[in-house]
Design a protein around this motif. Structure first.
Motif, short mmCIF file in Angstrom:
data_model
loop_
_atom_site.label_atom_id
_atom_site.label_comp_id
_atom_site.label_asym_id
_atom_site.label_seq_id
_atom_site.Cartn_x
_atom_site.Cartn_y
_atom_site.Cartn_z
N SER A 224 -0.06 0.22 3.04
CA SER A 224 0.65 0.88 4.13
C SER A 224 1.81 0.03 4.62
N SER B 274 -4.47 -1.34 4.07
CA SER B 274 -3.55 -1.85 5.09
C SER B 274 -2.33 -2.47 4.43
N CYS C 262 -6.03 -3.40 -0.85
CA CYS C 262 -6.23 -3.16 0.58
C CYS C 262 -5.34 -2.02 1.07
#
Length: 150
Positions: free
Chosen positions: A17, A14, A12
């Motif tokens: 990050s 996200s 993922c």
């Protein structure tokens, strides 16, 4: 204290990050860097953060490529922190956090800081759009997940 699990290999975007910017001190440092702060002492004064925690967050942001250390002047005796191109890519994230806070965390007439265009003074607004330019909301989007092992 429980050790934090690394999300570096997660499928993922996200999660990956958040592995780099996964705490509020780091985001506040990035916010201050967008506001023009560059020196350790400036970040410390602005945030009121303990020096050891600030030093660790700055090391992590530099190691992750969000900030870089550069000479503050020609003589190179003093160093400063600057956003890298990767760090500047966090601008929409910071705008989105601001807009969320403005919409949901302030009373209707409560005073707060404003983000404005440096040239025109107009407020900055972030809007999510598809590749062809159409506005899109959360009910219009879906994440195509990758199965582990693919």
């Amino acid at each position: 204290m429980v050790a934090r699990k690394s999300l570096k290999g997660d499928y993922c975007p996200s999660a990956r990050s958040l592995d780099v910017i996964g705490d509020w001190w780091s985001l506040l440092i990035v916010r201050d860097a967008f506001d023009g702060l560059t020196r350790f002492s400036e970040f410390q004064k602005s945030l009121g953060i303990a020096k050891n925690i600030l030093a660790e967050r700055l090391r992590t942001l530099v190691a992750s490529g969000i900030l870089e250390l550069a000479p503050a002047s020609e003589d190179g005796a003093r160093m400063e922190y600057r956003l890298t191109p990767m760090g500047k890519d966090l601008f929409p994230v910071m705008v989105a956090l601001r807009q969320f806070g403005e919409r949901h965390l302030f009373a209707p007439q409560e005073t707060h800081s404003l983000l404005v265009d440096r040239t025109t003074g107009q407020s900055v607004q972030l809007e999510v759009r598809t590749q062809d330019g159409r506005p899109i909301g959360p009910d219009d989007a879906v994440i195509l997940k990758v199965r582990e092992g693919e």
